[in-house]
Write an enzyme that holds these catalytic residues in place. Structure first.
Site, PDB file in Angstrom:
ATOM      1  N   ASP A  39     -19.924  -9.804  -0.644  1.00 55.51           N
ATOM      2  CA  ASP A  39     -20.175  -9.165  -1.930  1.00 55.51           C
ATOM      3  C   ASP A  39     -21.422  -9.746  -2.588  1.00 55.51           C
ATOM      4  OD1 ASP A  39     -17.902  -7.667  -1.599  1.00 55.51           O
ATOM      5  OD2 ASP A  39     -16.628  -9.001  -2.786  1.00 55.51           O
ATOM      6  N   TYR A  67     -13.614 -20.022   3.536  1.00 60.07           N
ATOM      7  CA  TYR A  67     -14.182 -19.775   2.214  1.00 60.07           C
ATOM      8  C   TYR A  67     -13.718 -20.847   1.229  1.00 60.07           C
ATOM      9  CZ  TYR A  67     -14.871 -14.933   3.876  1.00 60.07           C
ATOM     10  OH  TYR A  67     -15.229 -13.812   4.581  1.00 60.07           O
ATOM     11  N   ASP A  81     -12.184  -9.115  -8.859  1.00 63.84           N
ATOM     12  CA  ASP A  81     -12.996 -10.312  -9.095  1.00 63.84           C
ATOM     13  C   ASP A  81     -13.491 -10.299 -10.539  1.00 63.84           C
ATOM     14  OD1 ASP A  81     -15.210  -8.612  -9.195  1.00 63.84           O
ATOM     15  OD2 ASP A  81     -15.981  -9.195  -7.234  1.00 63.84           O
ATOM     16  N   ARG A 173     -10.617 -11.826  -2.563  1.00 63.09           N
ATOM     17  CA  ARG A 173     -10.292 -11.379  -3.933  1.00 63.09           C
ATOM     18  C   ARG A 173      -8.933 -10.678  -3.983  1.00 63.09           C
ATOM     19  NH1 ARG A 173     -13.187  -6.076  -4.164  1.00 63.09           N
ATOM     20  NH2 ARG A 173     -14.484  -6.023  -2.299  1.00 63.09           N
TER      21      ARG A 173
END
Length: 314
Positions: A39, A67, A81, A173
């Site tokens: 993203d 992550y 998000d 997310r």
């Protein structure tokens, strides 16, 4: 043309497509592809394939990833998000750190995840985020994803800092959103940093400005991993010059056509069909492709070709 893979640090504000477009300008070549969308507000490791290495894009997209993310409790958004429109805000004062951490840990393992509307997945030829921007929401089938581990780094309610190791296709997310739903407060993802994709780690990643400087300084190839080294865990074979045309044309290569015959034989297979994977080279040292050894026929069969005709002419 440059052939290989470079470990790019995707900076905040860039789309993965932006990174590819900027690299085309920096490197002066068109054949470039990325290995999985990040993203725009996410940062971190984005392996980018150059030249012949674009054949690797699908292989790298399939790899596990790690992550670092910040889970923000008490806020639900339409994009799942922090950048999205706030749908609901809830008090988190009744939450205890232990309850939050117990809930998070329950997600380790396989779970059915419904992809977010704001995603690049296509339905009937149209990307979900395009439909979402039109105010449309459609039913999405849940997909089974694997959360290998979640390491909680710090909890300061309403925020939780955590490291997530997961399979391909996992939306962090959405994981944050789902945790919030389970806790009854809602949640969204406040930040995301991808620290690892397969062998590519954050500490080795380069920003676009660094890559440009290396290109100008004539030392860019120091940052490019050659295509064959992406398979360094596989054994190497060499086809004899008089039989190399078989390999160049993608045909099976009998074991006795190799410079080092016998290296593909598996012990204890009792004649059953079995395979082992190898890198195949010609006597000039050119990387041809990935081959599997077939025990029954005693030959190597092509899995993926990387040598092109232009290279042979050269």
């Amino acid at each position: 043309m440059i052939n290989g893979v470079v470990n790019v640090y995707k900076e905040k504000g860039f789309t993965s497509h932006d990174v590819v477009a900027k690299l085309r300008g920096i490197l002066g070549q068109k054949k470039i592809g990325h290995t999985g969308t990040l993203d725009p507000d996410a940062e971190g490791v984005l392996p980018v394939c150059l030249g012949k290495a674009t054949k690797l894009c699908d292989m790298l997209t399939d790899k596990d990833k790690i992550y670092e993310t910040v889970l923000l409790l008490g806020k639900t958004t339409d994009t799942q998000d922090i950048t999205g429109r706030v749908l609901e805000e809830t008090d988190t004062g009744m939450l205890a750190a232990g309850k939050i951490e117990d809930c998070i840990k329950r997600y380790i393992g396989e779970y059915e995840q419904i992809p977010p509307m704001y995603s690049a997945l296509k339905v009937n030829g149209k990307k979900l985020y395009e439909l979402a921007r039109e105010g449309k929401e459609i039913e999405r089938k849940p997909r089974r994803v694997q959360i290998h581990d979640i390491r909680i780094q710090k909890t300061e309610i309403p925020r939780v800092w955590m490291e997530v190791s997961c399979s391909k296709g996992t939306y962090i997310r959405t994981l944050c959103h789902d945790i919030g739903q389970d806790l009854g407060t809602g949640a969204c993802m406040e930040s995301l940093l991808r620290t690892k994709v397969s062998r590519f780690e954050l500490k080795d990643s380069l920003k676009l400005a660094q890559i440009e400087e290396m290109k100008k300084g004539g030392c860019l190839m120091e940052a490019v991993i050659p295509v064959d080294q992406m398979f360094s865990e596989l054994g190497a074979l060499t086809v004899l010059e008089e039989h190399a045309a078989l390999a160049y044309n993608g045909n099976p290569v009998p074991e006795h056509f190799l410079e080092n015959p016998g290296s593909g034989i598996l012990e204890g297979t009792d004649g059953r069909e079995d395979t082992r994977r190898f890198r195949m080279y010609d006597e000039a040292g050119r990387f041809i492709g990935i081959y599997s050894f077939c025990q029954n026929s005693k030959e190597y069969r092509l899995e993926k070709m990387f040598l092109d005709q232009e290279e042979l002419r050269g």
